[in-house]
Design a protein around this motif. Structure first.
Motif, PDB file in Angstrom:
ATOM      1  N   VAL A  85      34.169  35.536  46.559  1.00  0.00           N
ATOM      2  CA  VAL A  85      33.294  36.259  45.637  1.00  0.00           C
ATOM      3  C   VAL A  85      34.092  36.528  44.367  1.00  0.00           C
ATOM      4  CG1 VAL A  85      31.890  38.312  45.265  1.00  0.00           C
ATOM      5  CG2 VAL A  85      32.032  37.318  47.556  1.00  0.00           C
ATOM      6  N   MET A  86      33.683  35.900  43.290  1.00  0.00           N
ATOM      7  CA  MET A  86      34.378  36.061  42.007  1.00  0.00           C
ATOM      8  C   MET A  86      33.942  37.354  41.342  1.00  0.00           C
ATOM      9  SD  MET A  86      36.300  33.436  41.877  1.00  0.00           S
ATOM     10  CE  MET A  86      36.851  33.196  40.216  1.00  0.00           C
ATOM     11  N   ASN A  87      34.732  38.000  40.564  1.00  0.00           N
ATOM     12  CA  ASN A  87      36.104  37.721  40.239  1.00  0.00           C
ATOM     13  C   ASN A  87      37.063  38.456  41.162  1.00  0.00           C
ATOM     14  OD1 ASN A  87      35.811  36.026  37.963  1.00  0.00           O
ATOM     15  ND2 ASN A  87      35.511  37.774  36.645  1.00  0.00           N
ATOM     16  N   GLY A  88      36.607  39.522  41.769  1.00  0.00           N
ATOM     17  CA  GLY A  88      37.482  40.346  42.578  1.00  0.00           C
ATOM     18  C   GLY A  88      38.102  39.635  43.755  1.00  0.00           C
ATOM     19  N   GLY A  89      37.393  38.695  44.353  1.00  0.00           N
ATOM     20  CA  GLY A  89      37.890  38.024  45.544  1.00  0.00           C
ATOM     21  C   GLY A  89      38.901  36.928  45.297  1.00  0.00           C
ATOM     22  N   MET A  90      39.203  36.617  44.029  1.00  0.00           N
ATOM     23  CA  MET A  90      40.061  35.458  43.789  1.00  0.00           C
ATOM     24  C   MET A  90      41.488  35.654  44.286  1.00  0.00           C
ATOM     25  SD  MET A  90      40.430  35.274  39.687  1.00  0.00           S
ATOM     26  CE  MET A  90      40.416  36.792  38.764  1.00  0.00           C
ATOM     27  N   VAL A  91      42.052  36.834  44.174  1.00  0.00           N
ATOM     28  CA  VAL A  91      43.427  37.043  44.639  1.00  0.00           C
ATOM     29  C   VAL A  91      43.486  37.001  46.162  1.00  0.00           C
ATOM     30  CG1 VAL A  91      45.370  38.656  44.704  1.00  0.00           C
ATOM     31  CG2 VAL A  91      44.114  38.317  42.566  1.00  0.00           C
ATOM     32  N   ILE A  92      42.654  37.789  46.825  1.00  0.00           N
ATOM     33  CA  ILE A  92      42.675  37.820  48.289  1.00  0.00           C
ATOM     34  C   ILE A  92      42.314  36.455  48.873  1.00  0.00           C
ATOM     35  CG2 ILE A  92      40.370  38.880  48.349  1.00  0.00           C
ATOM     36  CD1 ILE A  92      43.032  39.182  51.088  1.00  0.00           C
ATOM     37  N   THR A  93      41.344  35.769  48.306  1.00  0.00           N
ATOM     38  CA  THR A  93      40.962  34.466  48.848  1.00  0.00           C
ATOM     39  C   THR A  93      42.109  33.476  48.731  1.00  0.00           C
ATOM     40  OG1 THR A  93      38.644  34.864  48.277  1.00  0.00           O
ATOM     41  CG2 THR A  93      39.273  32.592  48.769  1.00  0.00           C
ATOM     42  N   GLY A  94      42.730  33.412  47.566  1.00  0.00           N
ATOM     43  CA  GLY A  94      43.846  32.491  47.368  1.00  0.00           C
ATOM     44  C   GLY A  94      44.975  32.742  48.350  1.00  0.00           C
ATOM     45  N   LYS A  95      45.305  33.990  48.548  1.00  0.00           N
ATOM     46  CA  LYS A  95      46.392  34.330  49.470  1.00  0.00           C
ATOM     47  C   LYS A  95      45.970  34.141  50.929  1.00  0.00           C
ATOM     48  CE  LYS A  95      49.009  37.239  46.409  1.00  0.00           C
ATOM     49  NZ  LYS A  95      50.377  36.799  46.652  1.00  0.00           N
ATOM     50  N   LEU A  96      44.741  34.492  51.249  1.00  0.00           N
ATOM     51  CA  LEU A  96      44.256  34.368  52.619  1.00  0.00           C
ATOM     52  C   LEU A  96      44.155  32.910  53.057  1.00  0.00           C
ATOM     53  CD1 LEU A  96      43.149  35.877  55.106  1.00  0.00           C
ATOM     54  CD2 LEU A  96      40.884  35.751  54.043  1.00  0.00           C
ATOM     55  N   ALA A 130      36.194  25.304  51.063  1.00  0.00           N
ATOM     56  CA  ALA A 130      36.286  26.516  50.247  1.00  0.00           C
ATOM     57  C   ALA A 130      35.506  26.323  48.953  1.00  0.00           C
ATOM     58  CB  ALA A 130      37.743  26.843  49.940  1.00  0.00           C
ATOM     59  N   SER A 131      34.791  27.365  48.566  1.00  0.00           N
ATOM     60  CA  SER A 131      34.039  27.357  47.316  1.00  0.00           C
ATOM     61  C   SER A 131      33.942  28.796  46.819  1.00  0.00           C
ATOM     62  CB  SER A 131      32.652  26.744  47.531  1.00  0.00           C
ATOM     63  OG  SER A 131      32.032  26.500  46.276  1.00  0.00           O
ATOM     64  N   TYR A 132      33.031  29.033  45.897  1.00  0.00           N
ATOM     65  CA  TYR A 132      32.902  30.381  45.359  1.00  0.00           C
ATOM     66  C   TYR A 132      31.463  30.710  45.039  1.00  0.00           C
ATOM     67  CZ  TYR A 132      32.116  28.632  40.643  1.00  0.00           C
ATOM     68  OH  TYR A 132      31.575  28.018  39.541  1.00  0.00           O
ATOM     69  N   VAL A 133      31.224  31.997  44.924  1.00  0.00           N
ATOM     70  CA  VAL A 133      29.954  32.531  44.481  1.00  0.00           C
ATOM     71  C   VAL A 133      30.301  33.619  43.478  1.00  0.00           C
ATOM     72  CG1 VAL A 133      29.859  34.172  46.396  1.00  0.00           C
ATOM     73  CG2 VAL A 133      27.771  33.553  45.224  1.00  0.00           C
ATOM     74  N   HIS A 134      29.427  33.850  42.531  1.00  0.00           N
ATOM     75  CA  HIS A 134      29.684  34.916  41.556  1.00  0.00           C
ATOM     76  C   HIS A 134      28.443  35.795  41.470  1.00  0.00           C
ATOM     77  CE1 HIS A 134      31.667  36.012  37.458  1.00  0.00           C
ATOM     78  NE2 HIS A 134      31.390  37.073  38.190  1.00  0.00           N
ATOM     79  N   ALA A 135      28.565  36.957  42.059  1.00  0.00           N
ATOM     80  CA  ALA A 135      27.509  37.971  42.001  1.00  0.00           C
ATOM     81  C   ALA A 135      28.197  39.299  41.760  1.00  0.00           C
ATOM     82  CB  ALA A 135      26.720  38.010  43.305  1.00  0.00           C
ATOM     83  N   THR A 136      27.633  40.122  40.915  1.00  0.00           N
ATOM     84  CA  THR A 136      28.293  41.381  40.582  1.00  0.00           C
ATOM     85  C   THR A 136      27.276  42.478  40.328  1.00  0.00           C
ATOM     86  OG1 THR A 136      29.891  42.430  39.099  1.00  0.00           O
ATOM     87  CG2 THR A 136      28.409  40.815  38.113  1.00  0.00           C
ATOM     88  N   ARG A 137      27.745  43.698  40.479  1.00  0.00           N
ATOM     89  CA  ARG A 137      26.956  44.868  40.092  1.00  0.00           C
ATOM     90  C   ARG A 137      27.705  45.687  39.051  1.00  0.00           C
ATOM     91  NH1 ARG A 137      26.497  48.633  44.036  1.00  0.00           N
ATOM     92  NH2 ARG A 137      24.769  49.577  42.940  1.00  0.00           N
ATOM     93  N   TYR A 138      28.948  45.293  38.748  1.00  0.00           N
ATOM     94  CA  TYR A 138      29.798  46.164  37.935  1.00  0.00           C
ATOM     95  C   TYR A 138      29.964  45.739  36.484  1.00  0.00           C
ATOM     96  CZ  TYR A 138      30.777  48.585  42.201  1.00  0.00           C
ATOM     97  OH  TYR A 138      30.635  49.299  43.343  1.00  0.00           O
ATOM     98  N   ARG A 139      30.095  44.430  36.227  1.00  0.00           N
ATOM     99  CA  ARG A 139      30.277  43.950  34.858  1.00  0.00           C
ATOM    100  C   ARG A 139      31.329  44.757  34.089  1.00  0.00           C
ATOM    101  NH1 ARG A 139      25.329  44.881  35.552  1.00  0.00           N
ATOM    102  NH2 ARG A 139      23.848  43.309  36.155  1.00  0.00           N
ATOM    103  N   ASP A 140      32.516  44.948  34.695  1.00  0.00           N
ATOM    104  CA  ASP A 140      33.658  45.661  34.108  1.00  0.00           C
ATOM    105  C   ASP A 140      33.400  47.144  33.872  1.00  0.00           C
ATOM    106  OD1 ASP A 140      34.986  43.227  34.125  1.00  0.00           O
ATOM    107  OD2 ASP A 140      34.400  42.764  32.077  1.00  0.00           O
ATOM    108  N   GLN A 141      32.419  47.704  34.538  1.00  0.00           N
ATOM    109  CA  GLN A 141      32.144  49.140  34.425  1.00  0.00           C
ATOM    110  C   GLN A 141      32.710  49.850  35.656  1.00  0.00           C
ATOM    111  OE1 GLN A 141      30.623  50.317  31.569  1.00  0.00           O
ATOM    112  NE2 GLN A 141      30.897  48.168  31.005  1.00  0.00           N
ATOM    113  N   LEU A 142      32.730  51.165  35.629  1.00  0.00           N
ATOM    114  CA  LEU A 142      33.263  51.940  36.746  1.00  0.00           C
ATOM    115  C   LEU A 142      32.248  52.122  37.862  1.00  0.00           C
ATOM    116  CD1 LEU A 142      35.282  54.745  34.921  1.00  0.00           C
ATOM    117  CD2 LEU A 142      36.141  52.625  35.910  1.00  0.00           C
TER     118      LEU A 142
END
Length: 185
Positions: free
Chosen positions: A49-60, A70-82
């Motif tokens: 799950v991009m973008n947050g999952g890129m570090v954990i996925t790569g290491k895992l 392996a592939s990716y999906v990009h879905a978000t609710r935050y858009r760089d907000q808190l």
């Protein structure tokens, strides 16, 4: 958009380190062992799950010593907000998952609305089994569903605003080599 890089740096300088790099790497290794034990014979399709999952996925992925796609999906609710808003699908899964085991990897299970929507989508597409793996499970009572849990998780975190190892603070510090809590949150 103007960014106050002094503020961004101050956030890290003042943050509390909840988990250091060594503790996180051990948690990822342990997750990899558990996932390998359960999925090694299932030919899974692993989605980051991009973008947050890129570090954990790569290491895992380096701890999953069996055939997988392996592939990716990009879905978000935050858009760089808190805080989160409406689910925004940027890239939906494109592989045929009918009859497949799917593993969705993300940085955090907070409330879980995004992860839950991705799981539902995969099931609607005919996945035989959909499992989730997150680096961090945040401990609180605001989950999208009362029974919502990740199938695999590395660390549990108190209910604070955190960043590092894929988790961001206003789009920054995904690259921080620990998991930090925002001062005062």
């Amino acid at each position: 958009m103007s960014v106050d890089l002094d503020h961004i740096q101050q956030v890290l300088d003042e943050a509390d380190c909840l988990y250091n790099e060594q503790q996180i790497e051990e948690a990822i290794k342990s997750m990899g062992s558990a996932i390998t034990e359960q999925l090694s014979n299932s030919n899974p399709l692993v989605y980051c799950v991009m973008n947050g999952g890129m570090v954990i996925t790569g290491k895992l992925l380096t701890h999953l010593q069996f055939p997988l796609e392996a592939s990716y999906v990009h879905a978000t609710r935050y858009r760089d907000q808190l805080t989160g808003g409406r689910l925004d699908w940027r890239v939906r899964p494109s592989q045929d998952m009918k009859g497949r085991t799917v593993l969705i990897v993300d940085d955090i299970l907070d409330e879980g609305h995004t992860l839950d929507a991705i799981v539902d989508f995969c099931k609607e597409q005919g996945a035989e089994q959909v499992m989730t793996a997150v680096l961090v499970d945040k401990l609180h009572n605001r989950k999208a569903r009362p029974d919502l849990k990740a199938d695999f998780y590395g660390l549990e975190i108190e209910d604070r605003y955190i960043f590092g190892y894929g988790l961001d603070y206003q789009g920054y510090w995904r690259n921080a080599n620990g998991i930090f809590a925002l001062k005062g949150h």
